[in-house]
Write an enzyme that holds these catalytic residues in place. Structure first.
Site, PDB file in Angstrom:
ATOM      1  N   HIS A   1      -4.575  -0.630   1.504  1.00  0.00           N
ATOM      2  CA  HIS A   1      -3.797  -1.436   2.460  1.00  0.00           C
ATOM      3  C   HIS A   1      -2.356  -0.924   2.587  1.00  0.00           C
ATOM      4  O   HIS A   1      -1.792  -0.354   1.653  1.00  0.00           O
ATOM      5  CB  HIS A   1      -3.768  -2.906   2.008  1.00  0.00           C
ATOM      6  CG  HIS A   1      -3.148  -3.099   0.665  1.00  0.00           C
ATOM      7  ND1 HIS A   1      -1.784  -3.147   0.477  1.00  0.00           N
ATOM      8  CD2 HIS A   1      -3.699  -3.204  -0.559  1.00  0.00           C
ATOM      9  CE1 HIS A   1      -1.536  -3.291  -0.804  1.00  0.00           C
ATOM     10  NE2 HIS A   1      -2.666  -3.322  -1.469  1.00  0.00           N
TER      11      HIS A   1
ATOM     12  N   HIS B   1      -7.917  -1.645  -2.145  1.00  0.00           N
ATOM     13  CA  HIS B   1      -6.707  -1.831  -2.958  1.00  0.00           C
ATOM     14  C   HIS B   1      -6.532  -0.680  -3.956  1.00  0.00           C
ATOM     15  O   HIS B   1      -7.487   0.026  -4.255  1.00  0.00           O
ATOM     16  CB  HIS B   1      -6.834  -3.156  -3.700  1.00  0.00           C
ATOM     17  CG  HIS B   1      -7.067  -4.301  -2.770  1.00  0.00           C
ATOM     18  ND1 HIS B   1      -6.054  -5.117  -2.332  1.00  0.00           N
ATOM     19  CD2 HIS B   1      -8.192  -4.735  -2.144  1.00  0.00           C
ATOM     20  CE1 HIS B   1      -6.539  -6.016  -1.485  1.00  0.00           C
ATOM     21  NE2 HIS B   1      -7.838  -5.810  -1.355  1.00  0.00           N
TER      22      HIS B   1
ATOM     23  N   GLU C   1      -8.605  -6.322  -5.110  1.00  0.00           N
ATOM     24  CA  GLU C   1      -7.752  -5.696  -6.132  1.00  0.00           C
ATOM     25  C   GLU C   1      -8.213  -6.180  -7.511  1.00  0.00           C
ATOM     26  O   GLU C   1      -8.852  -7.231  -7.629  1.00  0.00           O
ATOM     27  CB  GLU C   1      -6.282  -6.092  -5.873  1.00  0.00           C
ATOM     28  CG  GLU C   1      -5.270  -5.508  -6.857  1.00  0.00           C
ATOM     29  CD  GLU C   1      -5.324  -3.981  -6.953  1.00  0.00           C
ATOM     30  OE1 GLU C   1      -6.298  -3.467  -7.545  1.00  0.00           O
ATOM     31  OE2 GLU C   1      -4.389  -3.313  -6.471  1.00  0.00           O
TER      32      GLU C   1
ATOM     33  N   ARG D   1      -4.298  -8.501   3.042  1.00  0.00           N
ATOM     34  CA  ARG D   1      -3.596  -7.220   3.190  1.00  0.00           C
ATOM     35  C   ARG D   1      -4.559  -6.081   3.519  1.00  0.00           C
ATOM     36  O   ARG D   1      -4.227  -5.165   4.271  1.00  0.00           O
ATOM     37  CB  ARG D   1      -2.736  -6.914   1.955  1.00  0.00           C
ATOM     38  CG  ARG D   1      -3.445  -6.889   0.605  1.00  0.00           C
ATOM     39  CD  ARG D   1      -2.396  -6.952  -0.503  1.00  0.00           C
ATOM     40  NE  ARG D   1      -2.850  -6.731  -1.875  1.00  0.00           N
ATOM     41  CZ  ARG D   1      -3.313  -7.666  -2.681  1.00  0.00           C
ATOM     42  NH1 ARG D   1      -3.460  -8.898  -2.254  1.00  0.00           N
ATOM     43  NH2 ARG D   1      -3.634  -7.382  -3.947  1.00  0.00           N
TER      44      ARG D   1
END
Ligand SMILES: O=C(O)[C@H](O)COP(=O)(O)O
Length: 228
Positions: free
Chosen positions: A9, A179, A87, A60
């Site tokens: 991201h 991520h 993430e 994100r």
């Protein structure tokens, strides 16, 4: 040859504020928006057009995916969101400032928490202000209280094998918007990086990374699309 496109991201609000983020759902910054658009422009310029998309359930990564797809005229392709691309969970460090945590616990300890293969950060307390446990998007999921890279790999790889790899084998050009650490998990696997060496691997925001596939295995090494 089918291609796999990995994109971290664009810059997030907590990347900018230097705070441990993990499963906390922060937005992208203006710079992050620009990075995501630029990733899309680059895909278009290089003629690498995704036919299928995967992302996490964190905004994100989702927003980055949508902006990148918009800027290569592929907003219409099918996409799947799955928490297993999230993430890594930063446990009790979530929300803390990275520099303040270094000042308090020392550079070495913070480096171990951030980059070691199998040492998870301290667990998050139940009911912590950053605990996503009651978030409806995680209904029915055993939300972790912390994750090392090793634990992250243990949920990313089964998803990769069951849901993503078969699509590449079938000839799709797959984009994954995810991520820093869920992508480190994948790159470790695809590039056969050892537990020791993975501590040195950083994934920059908004820079498409390409693997070319033949059957179920990558051919050659990964490269940054900007260098192709
Ligand atoms: O979760 C975070 O804080 C970042 O997305 C990644 O952090 P790291 O660089 O400490 O792994």
């Amino acid at each position: 040859m089918p291609k796999l496109i990995l994109v971290r991201h664009g810059q997030s609000e907590w990347n900018l504020a230097n705070r441990f983020t993990g499963w906390w759902d922060v937005d992208v910054t203006e710079k992050g928006v620009e990075e995501a658009k630029e990733a899309g422009r680059l895909l278009k310029e290089k003629g690498v057009f995704p036919t299928l998309a995967f992302t996490s359930v964190q905004k994100r990564a989702i927003k980055t995916l949508h902006l990148a797809l918009e800027y290569c005229d592929r907003l219409w392709i099918p996409e799947t969101k799955d928490w297993r691309l999230n993430e890594r969970h930063y446990g009790g460090l979530t929300g803390l400032n990275k520099q303040e945590t270094r000042d308090r616990h020392g550079d070495e300890q913070v480096h171990i928490w951030r980059r070691s293969f199998d040492v998870p950060p301290p667990p998050m307390d139940k009911g912590d202000e950053y605990d996503p446990g009651n978030d409806p998007r995680y209904e029915g999921i055993d939300v972790p209280q912390t994750e090392s890279l090793k634990l992250t790999i243990e949920r990313v790889l089964p998803y990769w094998e069951s849901d993503i790899l078969p699509k590449l084998v079938a000839g799709e050009t797959v984009i994954i918007s995810a991520h820093g650490n869920s992508l480190r998990a994948l790159v470790k696997h695809l590039s056969n990086i050892s537990d020791d060496e993975i501590t040195g691997l950083e994934i920059p925001t908004g820079q498409p990374i390409i693997y070319e596939f033949e059957g179920s295995a990558p051919v050659g090494e990964r490269y940054y699309l900007k260098d192709a």
